[in-house]
Design an enzyme around this catalytic site. Sequence first.
Site, PDB file in Angstrom:
ATOM      1  N   GLY A  62       0.820  -1.203   0.000  1.00  0.00           N
ATOM      2  CA  GLY A  62       0.000   0.000   0.000  1.00  0.00           C
ATOM      3  C   GLY A  62       0.853   1.251   0.000  1.00  0.00           C
ATOM      4  O   GLY A  62       2.083   1.184   0.005  1.00  0.00           O
ATOM      5  N   GLY A 118       1.130   5.067   1.954  1.00  0.00           N
ATOM      6  CA  GLY A 118       0.668   5.942   3.028  1.00  0.00           C
ATOM      7  C   GLY A 118       1.074   7.374   2.777  1.00  0.00           C
ATOM      8  O   GLY A 118       1.670   7.708   1.741  1.00  0.00           O
ATOM      9  N   GLY A 119       0.736   8.237   3.713  1.00  0.00           N
ATOM     10  CA  GLY A 119       1.051   9.644   3.569  1.00  0.00           C
ATOM     11  C   GLY A 119       2.538   9.926   3.579  1.00  0.00           C
ATOM     12  O   GLY A 119       2.990  10.948   3.062  1.00  0.00           O
ATOM     13  N   PHE A 120       3.355   9.005   4.165  1.00  0.00           N
ATOM     14  CA  PHE A 120       4.784   9.245   4.277  1.00  0.00           C
ATOM     15  C   PHE A 120       5.622   8.294   3.429  1.00  0.00           C
ATOM     16  O   PHE A 120       6.838   8.360   3.463  1.00  0.00           O
ATOM     17  CB  PHE A 120       5.228   9.132   5.739  1.00  0.00           C
ATOM     18  N   GLY A 121       4.983   7.387   2.681  1.00  0.00           N
ATOM     19  CA  GLY A 121       5.770   6.496   1.837  1.00  0.00           C
ATOM     20  C   GLY A 121       5.065   5.185   1.576  1.00  0.00           C
ATOM     21  O   GLY A 121       3.967   4.917   2.092  1.00  0.00           O
ATOM     22  N   VAL A 166       4.510   0.978   1.464  1.00  0.00           N
ATOM     23  CA  VAL A 166       4.644  -0.145   2.396  1.00  0.00           C
ATOM     24  C   VAL A 166       4.798  -1.419   1.575  1.00  0.00           C
ATOM     25  O   VAL A 166       4.006  -1.679   0.657  1.00  0.00           O
ATOM     26  CB  VAL A 166       3.429  -0.254   3.333  1.00  0.00           C
ATOM     27  N   LYS A 222       7.828  -0.113   5.826  1.00  0.00           N
ATOM     28  CA  LYS A 222       7.432   1.218   5.351  1.00  0.00           C
ATOM     29  C   LYS A 222       8.686   1.980   4.965  1.00  0.00           C
ATOM     30  O   LYS A 222       9.537   2.263   5.798  1.00  0.00           O
ATOM     31  CB  LYS A 222       6.666   1.977   6.436  1.00  0.00           C
ATOM     32  N   ASP A 256      -4.044  11.027  13.933  1.00  0.00           N
ATOM     33  CA  ASP A 256      -4.449  10.592  12.590  1.00  0.00           C
ATOM     34  C   ASP A 256      -5.216   9.274  12.645  1.00  0.00           C
ATOM     35  O   ASP A 256      -4.943   8.339  11.885  1.00  0.00           O
ATOM     36  CB  ASP A 256      -3.222  10.460  11.682  1.00  0.00           C
TER      37      ASP A 256
END
Length: 650
Positions: free
Chosen positions: A346, A348-351, A353, A367, A466
């Site tokens: 997947g 995410g907002g920071f990178g 996975v 991640k 979050d």
Amino acid sequence: MQPHSPQSMSLFFLFIAIILVPDSTPVYAQIDMNCSQKFECGNITDIGYPFWGSNRPQYCGHPEFELNCTGQTAVITIEELTYQVLEINSEEKTLKVARTDYIDNICPSNPVSTTLNFNYFSYTSDIQNITLYYGCPQSNPMPTLQDFTNQFSCNDSNGFFVTRNLSNLTAALMTYFRTCDVEVIVPANQSAAQSLENRPNQENLVIALEQGFGLEWRENSTCETCNISGGQCGSNSTDPSLFACYCTNGPDPFSCGRSQSSGKKPNIRLILGIGLGAAAAVLTICLGIYYCFTRRVRFLSDTRWKNVKKDEKIENFILNYQSFMPKRYSYSDIQRMTNSFNHKLGQGGFGGVYKGKLLDGRVVAVKVLSKSTGDGEEFINEVASISRTSHINVVTLLGFCYERSKRALIYEYMPNGSLDKFIYDQGSQGVNKHLDWKTLYDITVGIARGLEYLHRGCNTRIVHFDIKPHNILLDKDFCPKVSDFGLAKLCKGKESIITMLGARGTIGYIAPEIFIRNFGGVSYKSDVYSYGMMILEICGGRNKSDVGVSHSGEVYFPECIYKYIESEQVSTLHEKITDEEGEMVRRLTIVGLWCIQTNPSDRPSMTKVVEMLEGSSLESLQIPPKPSLFAPTTPQHYSSTLSSAPVTKG
């Protein structure tokens, strides 16, 4: 010759140096002799730099390495805790210590966790923590212990010890241990801790603690150079934190002088005078060169300095949290375990996975943090938060990688992915993965317990900022785990109000006080709001056409929910729902509406939320007043670096 020419300046400095600089050779010869003395106490012998004490003056060592000798026992104080020194290996730079308050005693008067100054000390690799709980209440029935836990008594008060990672505890045990007065973590030798597991009793606990644990120290690498040159390692007399090499003719920042081979002691006044004169001449030339290139140098220096400070910030963080940190991997290790990032789970907002595998065969989620995610705040937030937690409903961090711009975090693998996949009808875009209402209900309770632990179960309160279905992961048994702590904030003590420079979170789940100051102070109640929006979304996600919900996080009007709750028509939200399931949905909905109250003080704590969800009487739950703020929005992710309406304390 002009009065202020470089030549005249050189002669002036030479004259001043020769006249004024004293010859202090006898003084430094005495210092050199003093520092050649070694620390001796019982079986601890022949100990030199960085240690000092007894017959070794402070300038012969580093301030943080003072040894004292009591009888035949050597002791050292680290971060206000006193330890008996059992062994010192100067070659390997390791020592073995045992806490004096736990020698022949498991009931100290003031039990506190072991802490280190990680600028100078770190734990050796053969460490296993023992967690002790003091002042635990009587319980009927007592929770069932596991093979690595046992009970002991202190002043007629219940105590327990655990020899493994706390994430291995059952939910019932974790809940019970949170009711104890004090939690203390004491490192032990791994073999001693494992022996204690084989025979878990009070006597063996004392033995394990008395055997102590290993520490490594960081020594100034210049000391070896100093020793080779014939000097004695020590500390600067004006600033003891700085290194000094003591020679018979004076101190030096690195090593003894190179002119001693002639057999004659150098004239330090003459050398210093010549040096100052030459420096004056060179300085005149350098000033011109410096002026020509000053702007370019300043620009490059500022850029490099910022990068250096950024790296120092991360590395210092890693050192300071070393006792909590999992294993550190290289970036090549990350590439190898993910098969060159072959299987993406997947984004995410920071990178991204990725699925990976450790050498021992365990499947993990990796991640890989994006290079564009600022100065490493998301890395620090993630590691600092999760490394402090150990709870069945919080994801476990297994390792990390930090090589400047290359950063990665290694988590336990959650085979059922994130919660959002199970609460939205994905239609032709994917497979519908509906869960029965009992499973969904248990998931919401588990999330509440995880947040309750973050807010009040940790020594340091953690606010997630979050909470949303995408950040709730599900293991093979659909046990929920709170994940993605990139925006989290650690609060000192149990402080309630948090000061932030900007909004953080995902629109649709962000509490109103985060971006509108008039609604109150930002606190852990902001997580309660996000949780409430999430469980209302769970309740409405099965039939989005009725309540105005669309997938990918767009939030519906809670006003629609009130219509069904007040008319007691919750079952009409969903097809084929039994009376028992209808009661679950109604309870979830009422709790969710309480959680999204506009005024933070009107929202329940997560402890109260758990009580409301697990309470026996649905009739006792009152329908809360309608919040004054309703606005459907498109989801958008915020970080603390984005500009936003300021949030003030108060």
